[in-house]
Design an enzyme around this catalytic site. Structure first.
Site, mmCIF file in Angstrom:
data_model
loop_
_atom_site.group_PDB
_atom_site.id
_atom_site.type_symbol
_atom_site.label_atom_id
_atom_site.label_comp_id
_atom_site.label_asym_id
_atom_site.label_seq_id
_atom_site.Cartn_x
_atom_site.Cartn_y
_atom_site.Cartn_z
ATOM 1 N N TYR A 1 45.355 -66.322 -63.464
ATOM 2 C CA TYR A 1 44.806 -65.028 -63.037
ATOM 3 C C TYR A 1 45.304 -64.665 -61.646
ATOM 4 C CZ TYR A 1 41.609 -61.302 -61.897
ATOM 5 O OH TYR A 1 41.094 -60.083 -61.542
ATOM 6 N N TRP B 1 46.866 -61.182 -58.866
ATOM 7 C CA TRP B 1 47.502 -59.872 -58.679
ATOM 8 C C TRP B 1 48.997 -59.937 -58.444
ATOM 9 C CZ3 TRP B 1 45.903 -54.602 -57.126
ATOM 10 C CH2 TRP B 1 44.680 -54.239 -57.711
HETATM 11 N N1 LIG Z 1 41.840 -53.106 -49.060
HETATM 12 C C1 LIG Z 1 41.583 -53.649 -50.263
HETATM 13 N N2 LIG Z 1 41.283 -52.860 -51.313
HETATM 14 C C2 LIG Z 1 41.034 -53.402 -52.534
HETATM 15 C C3 LIG Z 1 41.104 -54.799 -52.742
HETATM 16 C C4 LIG Z 1 41.397 -55.624 -51.606
HETATM 17 O O1 LIG Z 1 41.445 -56.867 -51.699
HETATM 18 N N3 LIG Z 1 41.622 -55.017 -50.392
HETATM 19 N N4 LIG Z 1 40.883 -55.327 -53.985
HETATM 20 C C5 LIG Z 1 41.031 -54.443 -55.141
HETATM 21 C C6 LIG Z 1 40.395 -55.019 -56.326
HETATM 22 S S1 LIG Z 1 41.175 -56.303 -57.118
HETATM 23 C C7 LIG Z 1 39.251 -54.556 -56.858
HETATM 24 S S2 LIG Z 1 38.615 -55.247 -58.269
HETATM 25 C C8 LIG Z 1 38.544 -53.421 -56.252
HETATM 26 C C9 LIG Z 1 37.058 -53.698 -56.188
HETATM 27 O O2 LIG Z 1 36.372 -52.542 -55.924
HETATM 28 P P1 LIG Z 1 34.819 -52.643 -55.576
HETATM 29 O O3 LIG Z 1 34.153 -53.568 -56.483
HETATM 30 O O4 LIG Z 1 34.294 -51.255 -55.483
HETATM 31 O O5 LIG Z 1 34.943 -53.264 -54.098
HETATM 32 P P2 LIG Z 1 33.981 -54.090 -53.128
HETATM 33 O O6 LIG Z 1 34.537 -53.839 -51.768
HETATM 34 O O7 LIG Z 1 33.849 -55.485 -53.543
HETATM 35 O O8 LIG Z 1 32.584 -53.417 -53.304
HETATM 36 C C10 LIG Z 1 32.310 -52.108 -52.892
HETATM 37 C C11 LIG Z 1 31.019 -52.103 -52.149
HETATM 38 O O9 LIG Z 1 29.935 -52.435 -53.002
HETATM 39 C C12 LIG Z 1 28.867 -52.815 -52.171
HETATM 40 N N5 LIG Z 1 27.952 -53.713 -52.873
HETATM 41 C C13 LIG Z 1 28.035 -55.054 -53.008
HETATM 42 N N6 LIG Z 1 26.965 -55.530 -53.682
HETATM 43 C C14 LIG Z 1 26.200 -54.469 -53.976
HETATM 44 C C15 LIG Z 1 24.970 -54.296 -54.662
HETATM 45 O O10 LIG Z 1 24.346 -55.246 -55.140
HETATM 46 N N7 LIG Z 1 24.508 -53.034 -54.796
HETATM 47 C C16 LIG Z 1 25.164 -51.951 -54.290
HETATM 48 N N8 LIG Z 1 24.641 -50.750 -54.493
HETATM 49 N N9 LIG Z 1 26.305 -52.090 -53.616
HETATM 50 C C17 LIG Z 1 26.835 -53.320 -53.476
HETATM 51 C C18 LIG Z 1 29.477 -53.499 -50.969
HETATM 52 O O11 LIG Z 1 28.865 -53.026 -49.785
HETATM 53 C C19 LIG Z 1 30.939 -53.158 -51.069
HETATM 54 O O12 LIG Z 1 31.511 -52.710 -49.858
HETATM 55 O O13 LIG Z 1 39.017 -53.193 -54.929
HETATM 56 C C20 LIG Z 1 40.435 -53.068 -54.881
HETATM 57 N N10 LIG Z 1 40.762 -52.575 -53.575
HETATM 58 N N1 LIG Z 2 33.483 -63.734 -53.067
HETATM 59 C C1 LIG Z 2 34.270 -62.897 -53.741
HETATM 60 N N2 LIG Z 2 35.334 -63.376 -54.401
HETATM 61 C C2 LIG Z 2 36.143 -62.534 -55.073
HETATM 62 C C3 LIG Z 2 35.880 -61.145 -55.112
HETATM 63 C C4 LIG Z 2 34.725 -60.668 -54.423
HETATM 64 O O1 LIG Z 2 34.419 -59.460 -54.449
HETATM 65 N N3 LIG Z 2 33.969 -61.575 -53.737
HETATM 66 N N4 LIG Z 2 36.709 -60.310 -55.802
HETATM 67 C C5 LIG Z 2 37.442 -60.868 -56.920
HETATM 68 C C6 LIG Z 2 38.473 -59.969 -57.416
HETATM 69 S S1 LIG Z 2 37.947 -58.390 -57.826
HETATM 70 C C7 LIG Z 2 39.755 -60.337 -57.622
HETATM 71 S S2 LIG Z 2 40.806 -59.270 -58.472
HETATM 72 C C8 LIG Z 2 40.265 -61.651 -57.220
HETATM 73 C C9 LIG Z 2 41.688 -61.610 -56.667
HETATM 74 O O2 LIG Z 2 42.261 -62.866 -56.675
HETATM 75 P P1 LIG Z 2 43.836 -63.075 -56.732
HETATM 76 O O3 LIG Z 2 44.493 -61.964 -57.464
HETATM 77 O O4 LIG Z 2 44.103 -64.445 -57.219
HETATM 78 O O5 LIG Z 2 44.219 -62.975 -55.189
HETATM 79 P P2 LIG Z 2 45.613 -62.712 -54.465
HETATM 80 O O6 LIG Z 2 45.429 -63.110 -53.057
HETATM 81 O O7 LIG Z 2 46.053 -61.308 -54.726
HETATM 82 O O8 LIG Z 2 46.588 -63.744 -55.172
HETATM 83 C C10 LIG Z 2 47.898 -63.431 -55.496
HETATM 84 C C11 LIG Z 2 48.791 -64.629 -55.182
HETATM 85 O O9 LIG Z 2 50.088 -64.334 -55.719
HETATM 86 C C12 LIG Z 2 51.076 -64.671 -54.753
HETATM 87 N N5 LIG Z 2 52.269 -63.851 -55.042
HETATM 88 C C13 LIG Z 2 52.587 -62.624 -54.595
HETATM 89 N N6 LIG Z 2 53.752 -62.228 -55.118
HETATM 90 C C14 LIG Z 2 54.193 -63.217 -55.919
HETATM 91 C C15 LIG Z 2 55.343 -63.386 -56.755
HETATM 92 O O10 LIG Z 2 56.217 -62.543 -56.857
HETATM 93 N N7 LIG Z 2 55.420 -64.551 -57.461
HETATM 94 C C16 LIG Z 2 54.473 -65.522 -57.378
HETATM 95 N N8 LIG Z 2 54.650 -66.633 -58.096
HETATM 96 N N9 LIG Z 2 53.396 -65.397 -56.573
HETATM 97 C C17 LIG Z 2 53.256 -64.257 -55.877
HETATM 98 C C18 LIG Z 2 50.418 -64.384 -53.432
HETATM 99 O O11 LIG Z 2 51.075 -65.052 -52.375
HETATM 100 C C19 LIG Z 2 48.991 -64.888 -53.705
HETATM 101 O O12 LIG Z 2 48.876 -66.261 -53.438
HETATM 102 O O13 LIG Z 2 39.379 -62.213 -56.255
HETATM 103 C C20 LIG Z 2 38.022 -62.266 -56.695
HETATM 104 N N10 LIG Z 2 37.217 -63.038 -55.749
HETATM 105 MO MO LIG Z 3 39.795 -57.205 -58.683
#
Ligand SMILES: Nc1nc2c(c(=O)[nH]1)N[C@H]1C(S)=C(S)[C@@H](COP(=O)(O)OP(=O)(O)OC[C@H]3O[C@@H](n4cnc5c(=O)[nH]c(N)nc54)[C@H](O)[C@@H]3O)O[C@H]1N2
Ligand SMILES: Nc1nc2c(c(=O)[nH]1)N[C@H]1C(S)=C(S)[C@@H](COP(=O)(O)OP(=O)(O)OC[C@H]3O[C@@H](n4cnc5c(=O)[nH]c(N)nc54)[C@H](O)[C@@H]3O)O[C@H]1N2
Ligand SMILES: [Mo]
Length: 765
Positions: free
Chosen positions: A114, A116
């Site tokens: 899993y 990104w």
């Molecule tokens: N800059 C940046 N942007 C991202 C990402 C990143 O790593 N960096 N990750 C991307 C990815 S993979 C995803 S899945 C999306 C996720 O998108 P979201 O799930 O929308 O992102 P979060 O920032 O985890 O959550 C949004 C807000 O929900 C609020 N929240 C948390 N728990 C609760 C709760 O119990 N109730 C309510 N009402 N609010 C709550 C928090 O204050 C938080 O700031 O974001 C994407 N965008």
């Molecule tokens: N506590 C908490 N934990 C969370 C979340 C949260 O809201 N709270 N959010 C969750 C969510 S929504 C998500 S989507 C996950 C995200 O979790 P991940 O998607 O696993 O996080 P990334 O840091 O994007 O990991 C991508 C990795 O790929 C590597 N990479 C980049 N380019 C390449 C390439 O070309 N080849 C290879 N082989 N590697 C590459 C990067 O260096 C990095 O190590 O985290 C989850 N974890």
């Molecule tokens: Mo995500």
């Protein structure tokens, strides 16, 4: 390609950039001028293309090399690495795959992998890995995501598949024109709109919010953080206790019903099971009315705030926006079911600018007006192994081979995994309770990781395969989720001996005797042209014009304009539910689901219902706080955490912990102070940041700090050192990271120096 008359270009999930290169080194990334709101995240890469965090050679962990598979697994994370040549490495990996297959079968190889990875149509790490492993006999895969697993499982029972809900979301233009009220559960934090999976050249989220505000749309931000909506939107901030949104939504539903503000015509024409849900709301089925007075002490909100919100929603043209974060909590499925039930009772689903939307908060493309052309990907082939796990059950799988668990009505058995392969993801970022995960990982005999930098996952690998960054290989960022399509130039040569993931797998496939099947005789450039030509053909069939390959390369980018008409989620269903039924069993919105009820989970009665989370402020011990670990503003997950943009936002090298000044004062804590955040699962160090933008009783810590454990304490501040690793429920088994209680105290000095960015010990270095 001939002489280039344009600047070099690159694309990332966080944007498009022009690249400056001098003497074979990247000196700067420049913002892509046509982008109205470029993200600073990309600039962080320049400082880390080389240096101690860069993996420059294929390497094997010493304990594994000396004692064979399973050797010294307790040393993972601290062991030394021994560089080998690519030829040696290809043989080492080929032999190990062969051993696993012959001894245990391919069902002992876990490659859910899993994550990104990077933008780019061809060099998609997981796509390449899975194509390779399918030719090598297959692997155990994972299903669902960390982003919204609970929604992926529950929404098909209730309203239709989650992909459809995201792609068909009502567009911003429709909201701007038609909505009066935008109620955002989890806000719409513009930090998140920096990201669009697969790349973006046009950031629109902030602009759309501003336009909606200018058009008179009122905003309500239901979130523990005021900063989840732009200050300039003048939002009404309602801050319930985290993980209580389901109770709040049920009480909104109850108020609508009690005051006759619901829409019986909509409920009878488009929904099934309202009577069963209503009996729960009134308390007829369990003796407890789910009134505003009932929810008030659960959510810690005045009952009138709840009633007034329900009335305002009923008298306005209302869009309910539900953040994906609401799924990443204990019983996160129920938040979505309750939100859909609430929207159904308001009866505005399928009408312009109103109803419900999932993920306006999450990524830039959601709510954008797009054609979603079908672009070609590298074919992965067929996986001969059909076993899988729900993605967030990895620790349990390793701890409990042969163990039985529930998932979406199935009783399943955890496989017995001996080998793990990760390419393009970082479980030491994404998984919860990392100390427990780390222990469980020791059970695997062999861990292989492809990455370009020494993340904690790479430092726990036995076999490390160094890959190139996007700046070191040619690719094309063809992304159906963005109007701007970009050439990704190879701007510098590969650093050290790094190879693209494709070339890494091609080499190992050679040692295993199936290189020809893997490449189909195409060079990477031929693959890209092929993918482009097929994509162009498929786009043309939808009436979308794309330039020829040579012109694309010459110009560097082009735009696919969106449809002229704004999109409205479920408008077809609204117009004619017989002609456009939903994919649910009844074809309608299922406020009561016979299917879910038939699973007979005691916490899932077949309709939206409140179950107390395992960890929430309602069950806090004295002094405990609720920790929100949301998406980081300065990076994407753990990507570029080692870079300048992320590290410039630290407090004395540790992750900021945001807390309300009164909570800090009660603990005698002051701005900038070093903290230890802990619970029974682990601890991390952080620096205190005070803000009245966070609800009392809550702290906020962004995810993404590279896990840097010393005796269970992360020295940099990764919140997953303390989060709870428990399935959302037996239904979806998703991650529940957002439901987590912690204690906070001054960090005992002197503090250990962070080691996350030093890289491991390397023999001969
Ligand atoms: N800059 C940046 N942007 C991202 C990402 C990143 O790593 N960096 N990750 C991307 C990815 S993979 C995803 S899945 C999306 C996720 O998108 P979201 O799930 O929308 O992102 P979060 O920032 O985890 O959550 C949004 C807000 O929900 C609020 N929240 C948390 N728990 C609760 C709760 O119990 N109730 C309510 N009402 N609010 C709550 C928090 O204050 C938080 O700031 O974001 C994407 N965008
Ligand atoms: N506590 C908490 N934990 C969370 C979340 C949260 O809201 N709270 N959010 C969750 C969510 S929504 C998500 S989507 C996950 C995200 O979790 P991940 O998607 O696993 O996080 P990334 O840091 O994007 O990991 C991508 C990795 O790929 C590597 N990479 C980049 N380019 C390449 C390439 O070309 N080849 C290879 N082989 N590697 C590459 C990067 O260096 C990095 O190590 O985290 C989850 N974890
Ligand atoms: Mo995500």
């Amino acid at each position: 390609m001939g002489e280039r008359h344009r600047d070099l270009l690159t694309s990332a999930h966080w944007g498009t950039y022009w690249v400056d290169v001098e003497n074979g080194k990247v000196t700067a990334l420049r913002d892509f001028a046509p982008d109205p709101d470029p993200s600073p995240i990309g600039h962080g890469i320049v400082s880390v293309l080389e240096g101690p965090t860069r993996i420059t050679r294929p390497m094997v962990r010493r304990g594994w090399l000396e004692h064979g598979p399973g050797g010294d697994t307790h040393k993972r994370g601290e062991d030394e690495y021994v560089p080998v040549t690519w030829d040696q490495m290809n043989k080492i990996v080929a032999d190990e795959i062969t051993r696993i297959r012959q001894t245990f079968g391919n069902g002992a190889l876990y490659a859910g992998s899993y994550g990104w990875a990077s933008a780019g149509r061809f060099h998609h790490a997981q796509g390449q890995l899975k194509r390779f492993l399918n030719l090598a006999g297959g692997y155990v895969r994972s299903v669902d995501t960390y982003s919204h697993a609970a929604a992926e499982v529950v929404t098909p029972h209730v309203i239709g598949g989650f992909d459809m809900l995201v792609k068909d979301t009502t567009t911003w233009g429709s909201i701007i024109e038609h909505a009066e009220l935008f109620v955002a559960f989890g806000g719409v934090p513009v930090k998140n709109g920096q990201i669009s999976q697969g790349g973006t050249g046009r950031h629109i989220q902030r602009g759309a919010l501003r336009e909606a505000h200018a058009a008179g749309v009122g905003f309500v931000n239901v979130s523990p953080l005021r900063s989840d909506l732009l200050e300039e939107l003048d939002a009404h901030w309602i801050a319930p206790r985290p993980s209580t949104d389901t109770a709040l939504m049920l009480a909104l539903c109850h108020t609508l019903l009690a005051e006759g503000l619901h829409d019986p015509a909509f409920l009878s024409r488009y929904c099934t099971g309202f009577d069963r849900f209503a009996a729960y709301l009134t308390g007829d089925s369990d003796g407890t009315p789910k009134s505003a007075d009932w929810a008030a002490p659960i959510c810690d909100l005045p009952a009138d705030t709840i009633r007034n919100l329900a009335r305002r929603m009923a008298r306005s043209r209302t869009m309910i926006s539900v953040s994906w974060s609401l799924t990443r909590q204990d019983h996160g499925e129920m938040c979505y079911w309750a939100a859909i039930s609430l929207a159904a009772m308001l009866g505005q689903i399928g009408q312009p600018g109103t109803g419900i939307g999932f993920g306006y908060s999450a990524e830039n493309f959601i709510g954008a007006s797009l054609h979603y052309p079908r672009f070609a990907s590298v074919p992965q082939g067929r996986n001969p192994v059909d076993d899988f796990i729900p993605v967030a059950r990895i620790t349990e799988m390793l701890e409990n081979p042969g163990g039985i668990y529930d998932y979406n009505g199935q009783r399943r058995t955890f496989p017995d995994i001996r080998m793990i392969w990760w390419a393009g993801g970082n479980p030491f970022h994404h998984h919860q309770d990392l100390n427990r995960f780390r222990k469980a990982l020791a059970k695997a005999e062999t861990i292989v990781v492809n990455d370009w930098c020494w993340t904690a996952m790479a430092r726990h690998a036995d076999i490390v395969l160094p890959c190139t960054t996007t700046l070191e290989r040619a690719d094309i960022a063809l992304n159906p989720r963005d109007p701007v399509q970009v050439v990704m130039d190879p701007v510098i040569p590969p650093v050290g001996e790094a190879r693209s993931d494709h070339d890494i797998f091609r080499g190992i496939a050679g040692a295993l005797g199936f290189e020809q099947q893997f490449t189909e005789g195409r060079t990477p450039e031929e693959w890209m042209r092929h993918l482009y030509d097929v994509s162009r053909q498929q786009a043309a069939e939808k009436g979308i014009e794309m330039p020829g390959w040579d012109q694309f390369q010459r110009d560097g980018w082009f735009t696919i304009p969106g449809p002229a008409q704004e999109q409205v989620l479920l408008s077809g269903f609204r117009a004619d539910p017989q002609a456009h039924p939903l994919t649910t069993p009844s074809g309608r919105i299922e406020l009561f689901s016979e299917t879910v009820a038939s699973f007979a989970y005691d916490d899932y009665p077949g309709h939206a219902a409140w179950t107390e989370p395992q960890e929430w402020l309602g069950a806090a011990r004295p002094g405990q706080l609720h920790m929100i670990s949301n998406q980081p503003r300065t990076k994407l997950h753990s990507q570029l955490d080692h870079g300048s943009v992320s590290r410039n936002d630290r407090i004395a090298g540790r992750e900021p912990v945001t807390m309300h000044p009164e909570d800090a004062a009660e603990r005698g804590l002051t701005e900038g102070q070093m903290l230890r955040v802990f619970n029974e699962r682990g601890a991390f160090l952080g620096g205190l940041r005070l803000s009245t933008d966070v609800r009392r009783g809550v702290i906020q810590v962004a995810t993404g700090a590279w896990f840097d454990p010393q005796d269970g304490t992360c020295r940099v501040g990764n919140p997953n050192a303390v989060t709870l690793d428990r399935g959302t429920s037996r239904l979806a088994q998703g991650p529940s990271a957002h439901s987590c209680l912690v204690s906070v105290e001054p960090a005992p000095g002197p503090l250990p120096a962070p080691r996350a960015y030093d890289g491991p010990r390397i023999a001969g270095a």
